[in-house]
Design a protein around this motif. Structure first.
Motif, PDB file in Angstrom:
ATOM      1  N   SER A  46       0.863  -1.151   0.075  1.00 19.57           N
ATOM      2  CA  SER A  46      -0.096  -0.004  -0.004  1.00 19.57           C
ATOM      3  C   SER A  46       0.825   1.229   0.057  1.00 19.57           C
ATOM      4  CB  SER A  46      -0.850  -0.049   1.300  1.00 19.57           C
ATOM      5  OG  SER A  46      -1.850   1.036   1.322  1.00 19.57           O
ATOM      6  N   SER A  47       0.468   2.242  -0.510  1.00 16.20           N
ATOM      7  CA  SER A  47       1.237   3.609  -0.841  1.00 16.20           C
ATOM      8  C   SER A  47       0.269   4.862  -0.692  1.00 16.20           C
ATOM      9  CB  SER A  47       1.703   3.704  -2.115  1.00 16.20           C
ATOM     10  OG  SER A  47       0.647   3.932  -2.852  1.00 16.20           O
ATOM     11  N   LYS A  48       1.080   5.800  -0.335  1.00 13.58           N
ATOM     12  CA  LYS A  48       0.368   7.128  -0.097  1.00 13.58           C
ATOM     13  C   LYS A  48       1.413   8.027  -0.760  1.00 13.58           C
ATOM     14  CE  LYS A  48      -1.915  10.148   3.150  1.00 13.58           C
ATOM     15  NZ  LYS A  48      -2.675  10.343   4.379  1.00 13.58           N
ATOM     16  N   GLN A  49       0.706   9.143  -1.609  1.00  8.59           N
ATOM     17  CA  GLN A  49       1.617  10.097  -1.785  1.00  8.59           C
ATOM     18  C   GLN A  49       1.485  11.438  -0.861  1.00  8.59           C
ATOM     19  OE1 GLN A  49       1.131  10.869  -6.054  1.00  8.59           O
ATOM     20  NE2 GLN A  49       2.282  13.067  -6.163  1.00  8.59           N
ATOM     21  N   VAL A  50       2.769  11.620   0.099  1.00  9.68           N
ATOM     22  CA  VAL A  50       2.357  12.395   1.125  1.00  9.68           C
ATOM     23  C   VAL A  50       2.849  13.808   0.712  1.00  9.68           C
ATOM     24  CG1 VAL A  50       3.216  10.512   2.923  1.00  9.68           C
ATOM     25  CG2 VAL A  50       5.083  11.776   1.393  1.00  9.68           C
ATOM     26  N   LEU A  51       3.516  14.011  -0.354  1.00  8.44           N
ATOM     27  CA  LEU A  51       3.898  15.290  -1.051  1.00  8.44           C
ATOM     28  C   LEU A  51       3.676  15.159  -2.575  1.00  8.44           C
ATOM     29  CD1 LEU A  51       6.860  16.544   1.113  1.00  8.44           C
ATOM     30  CD2 LEU A  51       4.449  17.393   1.192  1.00  8.44           C
ATOM     31  N   PRO A  52       3.449  16.277  -3.276  1.00  7.62           N
ATOM     32  CA  PRO A  52       3.358  16.017  -4.773  1.00  7.62           C
ATOM     33  C   PRO A  52       4.580  15.469  -5.485  1.00  7.62           C
ATOM     34  CG  PRO A  52       2.961  18.400  -3.986  1.00  7.62           C
ATOM     35  CD  PRO A  52       3.410  17.763  -2.783  1.00  7.62           C
ATOM     36  N   THR A  53       5.701  15.288  -4.798  1.00  4.35           N
ATOM     37  CA  THR A  53       6.813  14.476  -5.251  1.00  4.35           C
ATOM     38  C   THR A  53       7.466  13.675  -4.467  1.00  4.35           C
ATOM     39  OG1 THR A  53       8.381  16.086  -4.458  1.00  4.35           O
ATOM     40  CG2 THR A  53       7.512  16.589  -6.721  1.00  4.35           C
ATOM     41  N   ILE A  54       6.735  13.016  -3.501  1.00 10.62           N
ATOM     42  CA  ILE A  54       7.218  11.899  -2.513  1.00 10.62           C
ATOM     43  C   ILE A  54       6.036  11.030  -2.297  1.00 10.62           C
ATOM     44  CG2 ILE A  54       7.954  11.784  -0.215  1.00 10.62           C
ATOM     45  CD1 ILE A  54       9.406  14.517  -0.115  1.00 10.62           C
ATOM     46  N   GLY A  55       6.319   9.688  -2.392  1.00 10.14           N
ATOM     47  CA  GLY A  55       5.323   8.715  -2.204  1.00 10.14           C
ATOM     48  C   GLY A  55       6.231   7.986  -0.965  1.00 10.14           C
ATOM     49  N   GLN A  86       3.883   8.214 -11.545  1.00  9.54           N
ATOM     50  CA  GLN A  86       2.754   9.157 -11.384  1.00  9.54           C
ATOM     51  C   GLN A  86       3.405  10.549 -10.924  1.00  9.54           C
ATOM     52  OE1 GLN A  86       0.801   7.162  -8.039  1.00  9.54           O
ATOM     53  NE2 GLN A  86      -0.688   6.258  -9.447  1.00  9.54           N
ATOM     54  N   GLY A  87       4.913  10.417 -11.083  1.00  6.13           N
ATOM     55  CA  GLY A  87       5.312  11.942 -10.835  1.00  6.13           C
ATOM     56  C   GLY A  87       5.877  12.143  -9.541  1.00  6.13           C
ATOM     57  N   CYS A  88       6.176  11.193  -8.459  1.00  9.66           N
ATOM     58  CA  CYS A  88       7.039  11.329  -7.511  1.00  9.66           C
ATOM     59  C   CYS A  88       8.321  11.301  -7.732  1.00  9.66           C
ATOM     60  CB  CYS A  88       6.604   9.967  -6.572  1.00  9.66           C
ATOM     61  SG  CYS A  88       5.143  10.158  -5.678  1.00  9.66           S
ATOM     62  N   ARG A  89       9.436  11.876  -7.286  1.00 12.50           N
ATOM     63  CA  ARG A  89      10.652  12.043  -7.329  1.00 12.50           C
ATOM     64  C   ARG A  89      11.320  11.125  -6.547  1.00 12.50           C
ATOM     65  NH1 ARG A  89      11.101  17.923  -8.182  1.00 12.50           N
ATOM     66  NH2 ARG A  89      12.540  17.646  -6.259  1.00 12.50           N
ATOM     67  N   HIS A  90      10.797  10.734  -5.515  1.00 12.53           N
ATOM     68  CA  HIS A  90      11.336  10.121  -4.306  1.00 12.53           C
ATOM     69  C   HIS A  90      10.125   9.288  -3.812  1.00 12.53           C
ATOM     70  CE1 HIS A  90      14.810  12.893  -4.416  1.00 12.53           C
ATOM     71  NE2 HIS A  90      13.857  13.755  -4.498  1.00 12.53           N
ATOM     72  N   CYS A  91      10.638   7.980  -3.213  1.00  8.92           N
ATOM     73  CA  CYS A  91       9.904   7.107  -2.438  1.00  8.92           C
ATOM     74  C   CYS A  91      10.649   6.712  -1.172  1.00  8.92           C
ATOM     75  CB  CYS A  91       9.621   5.776  -3.522  1.00  8.92           C
ATOM     76  SG  CYS A  91       8.628   6.018  -4.828  1.00  8.92           S
ATOM     77  N   PHE A  92       9.897   6.564  -0.273  1.00 12.35           N
ATOM     78  CA  PHE A  92      10.440   6.040   1.189  1.00 12.35           C
ATOM     79  C   PHE A  92       9.417   4.890   1.637  1.00 12.35           C
ATOM     80  CE2 PHE A  92       7.774   9.444   2.646  1.00 12.35           C
ATOM     81  CZ  PHE A  92       7.487   8.916   4.120  1.00 12.35           C
ATOM     82  N   LEU A  93      10.185   4.282   2.719  1.00 19.35           N
ATOM     83  CA  LEU A  93       9.461   3.502   3.571  1.00 19.35           C
ATOM     84  C   LEU A  93      10.290   3.274   4.882  1.00 19.35           C
ATOM     85  CD1 LEU A  93      11.379   0.925   3.382  1.00 19.35           C
ATOM     86  CD2 LEU A  93      10.243   0.390   1.383  1.00 19.35           C
TER      87      LEU A  93
END
Length: 126
Positions: A46-55, A86-93
């Motif tokens: 599961s994911s969430k786009q927390v900011l326009p460029t960060i998921g 989808q446009g995120c430049r960064h992903c984190f977990l």
């Protein structure tokens, strides 16, 4: 999904609340939960786009009977790529340092450790 979410919460030592069904309903309504299927569902992320460029990947679970077959790796990698597409430049977990398997998987698909997080719980003694 309710059974899987309950199992996931138990494995990470989170309290399994009575509203697991509500949590599942919310995840499904938000359309941010993805299943990896190999003739049957075998892994979920599961994911969430927390900011326009960060998921953020905020859930990754594979039932014990499907582990060590590459399903979690493929599921998390595919969802991470979807966030990037989808446009995120960064992903984190956030991963448990004690879970060497998960940490190996995440690093194998391109995640890298940035910092450690410690969680403390204080209770009153009476």
């Amino acid at each position: 999904m309710t059974k899987w979410l309950s199992a996931f919460l138990s494995e990470i030592d989170e309290a399994v609340s009575e509203d697991v069904e509500h949590q599942v309903d919310n995840r499904l309504k938000q359309q941010n939960t993805y299943f990896w299927v190999d003739s049957t569902p075998v892994s979920v992320a599961s994911s969430k786009q927390v900011l326009p460029t960060i998921g953020r990947i905020n859930l990754a679970y594979t039932p014990p009977e499907y582990r060590r077959k590459g399903y979690a790796t493929t599921c998390v990698a595919a969802l991470s790529q979807k966030l990037l597409d989808q446009g995120c430049r960064h992903c984190f977990l956030i991963a448990d340092l004690a879970n060497s398997t998960a940490n190996h998987i995440y690093q194998a698909i391109g995640y890298r450790p940035l910092s450690d997080w410690h969680e403390y719980s204080f209770t009153s003694k009476q």
